[in-house]
Scaffold this motif. Structure first.
Motif, PDB file in Angstrom:
ATOM      1  N   GLU A 173       0.826  -1.192   0.000  1.00  0.00           N
ATOM      2  CA  GLU A 173       0.000   0.000   0.000  1.00  0.00           C
ATOM      3  C   GLU A 173       0.870   1.256   0.000  1.00  0.00           C
ATOM      4  O   GLU A 173       2.069   1.201   0.311  1.00  0.00           O
ATOM      5  CB  GLU A 173      -0.913   0.009   1.230  1.00  0.00           C
ATOM      6  N   SER A 174       0.261   2.380  -0.331  1.00  0.00           N
ATOM      7  CA  SER A 174       0.973   3.649  -0.287  1.00  0.00           C
ATOM      8  C   SER A 174       1.444   3.926   1.139  1.00  0.00           C
ATOM      9  O   SER A 174       0.712   3.714   2.108  1.00  0.00           O
ATOM     10  CB  SER A 174       0.056   4.792  -0.747  1.00  0.00           C
ATOM     11  N   GLY A 175       2.684   4.377   1.249  1.00  0.00           N
ATOM     12  CA  GLY A 175       3.221   4.734   2.553  1.00  0.00           C
ATOM     13  C   GLY A 175       3.884   3.607   3.308  1.00  0.00           C
ATOM     14  O   GLY A 175       4.313   3.796   4.446  1.00  0.00           O
ATOM     15  N   THR A 176       3.993   2.422   2.714  1.00  0.00           N
ATOM     16  CA  THR A 176       4.603   1.292   3.424  1.00  0.00           C
ATOM     17  C   THR A 176       6.126   1.285   3.323  1.00  0.00           C
ATOM     18  O   THR A 176       6.780   0.548   4.045  1.00  0.00           O
ATOM     19  CB  THR A 176       4.058  -0.049   2.905  1.00  0.00           C
ATOM     20  N   GLY A 177       6.692   2.074   2.414  1.00  0.00           N
ATOM     21  CA  GLY A 177       8.146   2.147   2.321  1.00  0.00           C
ATOM     22  C   GLY A 177       8.733   1.399   1.144  1.00  0.00           C
ATOM     23  O   GLY A 177       9.839   0.873   1.241  1.00  0.00           O
ATOM     24  N   LYS A 178       8.025   1.366   0.030  1.00  0.00           N
ATOM     25  CA  LYS A 178       8.502   0.600  -1.137  1.00  0.00           C
ATOM     26  C   LYS A 178       9.808   1.167  -1.692  1.00  0.00           C
ATOM     27  O   LYS A 178      10.700   0.414  -2.078  1.00  0.00           O
ATOM     28  CB  LYS A 178       7.415   0.561  -2.211  1.00  0.00           C
ATOM     29  N   GLU A 179       9.917   2.499  -1.732  1.00  0.00           N
ATOM     30  CA  GLU A 179      11.159   3.075  -2.237  1.00  0.00           C
ATOM     31  C   GLU A 179      12.316   2.817  -1.282  1.00  0.00           C
ATOM     32  O   GLU A 179      13.463   2.654  -1.723  1.00  0.00           O
ATOM     33  CB  GLU A 179      10.998   4.587  -2.472  1.00  0.00           C
ATOM     34  N   LEU A 180      12.046   2.754   0.006  1.00  0.00           N
ATOM     35  CA  LEU A 180      13.098   2.428   0.971  1.00  0.00           C
ATOM     36  C   LEU A 180      13.647   1.030   0.731  1.00  0.00           C
ATOM     37  O   LEU A 180      14.856   0.790   0.873  1.00  0.00           O
ATOM     38  CB  LEU A 180      12.566   2.545   2.401  1.00  0.00           C
ATOM     39  N   VAL A 181      12.767   0.099   0.375  1.00  0.00           N
ATOM     40  CA  VAL A 181      13.222  -1.251   0.047  1.00  0.00           C
ATOM     41  C   VAL A 181      14.130  -1.223  -1.182  1.00  0.00           C
ATOM     42  O   VAL A 181      15.193  -1.855  -1.209  1.00  0.00           O
ATOM     43  CB  VAL A 181      12.016  -2.188  -0.194  1.00  0.00           C
ATOM     44  N   ALA A 182      13.708  -0.484  -2.198  1.00  0.00           N
ATOM     45  CA  ALA A 182      14.521  -0.376  -3.406  1.00  0.00           C
ATOM     46  C   ALA A 182      15.883   0.234  -3.097  1.00  0.00           C
ATOM     47  O   ALA A 182      16.923  -0.243  -3.591  1.00  0.00           O
ATOM     48  CB  ALA A 182      13.783   0.453  -4.456  1.00  0.00           C
ATOM     49  N   GLU A 183      15.908   1.286  -2.292  1.00  0.00           N
ATOM     50  CA  GLU A 183      17.176   1.918  -1.928  1.00  0.00           C
ATOM     51  C   GLU A 183      18.061   0.969  -1.134  1.00  0.00           C
ATOM     52  O   GLU A 183      19.284   0.942  -1.322  1.00  0.00           O
ATOM     53  CB  GLU A 183      16.903   3.185  -1.117  1.00  0.00           C
ATOM     54  N   ALA A 184      17.443   0.190  -0.229  1.00  0.00           N
ATOM     55  CA  ALA A 184      18.227  -0.759   0.564  1.00  0.00           C
ATOM     56  C   ALA A 184      18.875  -1.812  -0.337  1.00  0.00           C
ATOM     57  O   ALA A 184      20.057  -2.138  -0.175  1.00  0.00           O
ATOM     58  CB  ALA A 184      17.336  -1.429   1.610  1.00  0.00           C
ATOM     59  N   ILE A 185      18.125  -2.347  -1.288  1.00  0.00           N
ATOM     60  CA  ILE A 185      18.679  -3.344  -2.202  1.00  0.00           C
ATOM     61  C   ILE A 185      19.831  -2.741  -3.001  1.00  0.00           C
ATOM     62  O   ILE A 185      20.877  -3.371  -3.193  1.00  0.00           O
ATOM     63  CB  ILE A 185      17.574  -3.870  -3.144  1.00  0.00           C
ATOM     64  N   HIS A 186      19.651  -1.505  -3.470  1.00  0.00           N
ATOM     65  CA  HIS A 186      20.712  -0.841  -4.232  1.00  0.00           C
ATOM     66  C   HIS A 186      21.946  -0.602  -3.362  1.00  0.00           C
ATOM     67  O   HIS A 186      23.076  -0.929  -3.757  1.00  0.00           O
ATOM     68  CB  HIS A 186      20.189   0.493  -4.778  1.00  0.00           C
ATOM     69  N   ASN A 187      21.744  -0.032  -2.172  1.00  0.00           N
ATOM     70  CA  ASN A 187      22.869   0.358  -1.324  1.00  0.00           C
ATOM     71  C   ASN A 187      23.631  -0.827  -0.744  1.00  0.00           C
ATOM     72  O   ASN A 187      24.793  -0.693  -0.354  1.00  0.00           O
ATOM     73  CB  ASN A 187      22.378   1.254  -0.185  1.00  0.00           C
ATOM     74  N   LEU A 188      22.985  -1.983  -0.685  1.00  0.00           N
ATOM     75  CA  LEU A 188      23.648  -3.172  -0.151  1.00  0.00           C
ATOM     76  C   LEU A 188      24.274  -4.030  -1.244  1.00  0.00           C
ATOM     77  O   LEU A 188      24.999  -4.977  -0.941  1.00  0.00           O
ATOM     78  CB  LEU A 188      22.640  -4.015   0.643  1.00  0.00           C
TER      79      LEU A 188
END
Length: 484
Positions: A173-188
């Protein structure tokens, strides 16, 4: 099918865990040794040459993960299973980065550990060791917060995909942090030093999406006075995050599918294909299979994107993380220069009862609001009630109460069955009844003003049975206090 047997080394400073795990594995035909420290583990590895190492992270003489990479460099066929009470994304990623075969957060399910051991032995028997360990990179500042079982599953999936370039579809859903997951995968991952580029399909006019994604040549349309690189070229070598992919027009979907198939883009107004090297992570809050059925999303594109799906739970599905998140956001606000605030336990409990239609984003914004508008140093229930409506209709409240009771019983049972819990499981039925039944009897007696005949009728038992139960729980029927 015959279950493979092998030599297992279990390392944990809790003797109870060592006993429970070793006995369970011995019953399955394995040879099991135990150790309680890194020093003992080092000696056992050298002397015993086990097939599988099961090790805790926090040990008396150090971090049990630090030298796993070095161990696997010397014994590449050894399968390592990590156990940890530090149920964070960082731990899961460190375990995978060091080359561990599996990571299980404590308290863990004994059947799941048994399954992991069986799979590890099967891989060792086929001489298919995991990829060589990499560096964990010391990723301490990770954007995802939460220790709930739902988030543990998210962490484990992330840990498995950071070392490859598979396409990811983040659902939630909106606001669950989907972009944060994408950033975490990229940064790791190995692309961390290259760009992370995000584009929201719902925020761009439909007629501009293709030029935004693929770029355009000079003179391609009115106003195109110079060549402009699109998001694919901007993300070269890194990660392209396609947010709200369900809002992408069908013609743009067709071009995106072609790019995923060929690895090449053609700018708007251009004629020469340009080779691109990007990892694709897409996200949506929509039901893509339903859109496919309505003819609004390409089925072949869905399968291209949905190689590894990651479903983010709504905040109302992981209420145990609400207080942790709220306090994290308050700390974050203080680091940004806003007044430091604390959150009372009563206020935290009220936050957990709210539905959070805006999910984590709503909680974050609410905490920031209180840091500015609340004069008190601690956020109290009365502050929350000014902005949150936590009320349910009688029927809904009763339904929620039943659900909460079931969930509490479920958690209690799992905690008492889980390896790593404080008490070993014994007579679970009687122990659970001893928790719940006195409350039921006391509340019913109080509601019936201490009348045992009426209370027995409501409870569906005869008066003698009720009297025996009251005596066994030392409940005085003349003082049926609700506080029991």
């Amino acid at each position: 099918m015959t279950r493979p047997s092998g030599k297992i080394l279990v390392v944990d400073d809790d003797p109870a865990i060592c006993v429970v795990v070793s006995e369970a594995l011995k019953r399955q035909g394995h040879i099991v040794w135990t150790a309680g420290s890194i020093a003992e583990r080092r000696e056992a590895l050298a002397d015993l040459a086990p097939d599988v190492l099961i090790t805790d992270v926090i040990l008396p003489d150090g971090d049990g993960l630090d030298d796993v990479g070095a161990i696997l460099a010397l014994e590449p066929g050894l399968q390592v299973i990590i156990l940890s009470a530090q149920n964070t994304l960082n731990t899961a990623v460190r375990a995978t980065g060091q080359g561990a075969f599996e990571y299980l957060p404590k308290p863990f399910d004994l059947n799941e550990l048994s399954r992991a051991v069986t799979e590890a032995l099967s891989i060792r028997a086929k001489d298919k060791a995991p990829d060589p360990p990499g560096e964990d990179g010391g990723h301490e500042e990770l954007p995802l917060i939460g220790r709930s079982p739902q988030m543990q599953e998210v962490y484990r999936t992330i840990a498995r995909v950071v070392s490859n370039d598979l396409n990811i579809l983040v659902l939630g859903e909106s606001g669950t942090g989907k972009e944060l997951v994408a950033e975490a995968i990229h940064n790791l991952g190995h692309r961390r030093d290259r760009p992370f580029v995000a584009i929201n399909m719902a925020a761009i006019p439909r007629e501009l999406i293709e030029s935004e994604l693929f770029g355009y040549e000079k003179g391609a349309f009115t106003g195109a006075v110079a060549r402009s690189a699109g998001k694919f070229e901007q993300a070269e070598g890194g990660t392209l995050f396609l947010d709200e992919i369900g809002d992408m027009p069908m013609d743009a979907q067709t071009r995106l599918l072609r790019v995923l198939q060929s690895g090449e883009i053609t700018t708007v107004g251009g004629t020469r294909p340009v080779r691109v090297n990007v990892r694709i992570i897409a996200a949506t809050n929509q039901d893509l299979p339903s859109l496919i059925g309505e003819g609004r999303f390409r089925e072949d594109l869905f399968y291209r994107l949905n190689v590894v799906p990651i479903r983010l739970p709504a905040l109302r599905e992981r209420t145990g993380d609400v207080a942790l998140l709220a306090r994290h956001f308050l700390d974050q606000a203080a680091l940004e220069g806003l007044p430091r605030k604390a959150l009372s336990e009563e206020a935290a409990a009220l936050l957990e009862r709210y539905d959070w239609p805006g999910n984590v984003r709503e909680l974050q914004n609410l905490m920031k609001r209180f840091t500015v508008l609340t004069r008190d140093q601690e956020i109290q229930v009365q502050h929350l009630r000014q902005v949150l409506t936590v009320t349910e209709a009688p029927g809904r409240a009763a339904s929620l109460g039943t659900m909460e009771l079931k969930e509490a019983a479920r958690r209690w049972t799992r905690d008492n069955l889980a390896v790593g819990a404080e008490n070993n499981p014994s007579e679970l039925h009687e122990r659970l009844l001893a928790v719940i039944e006195p409350v039921l009897l006391g509340e019913t007696l109080a509601a019936m003003d201490g009348n045992q005949i009426r209370a027995a009728a409501v409870l569906g038992m005869n008066r003698n049975t009720l009297r025996k139960k009251l005596n066994s729980y030392d409940i005085d029927p003349a003082m049926p206090l609700r506080e029991r």
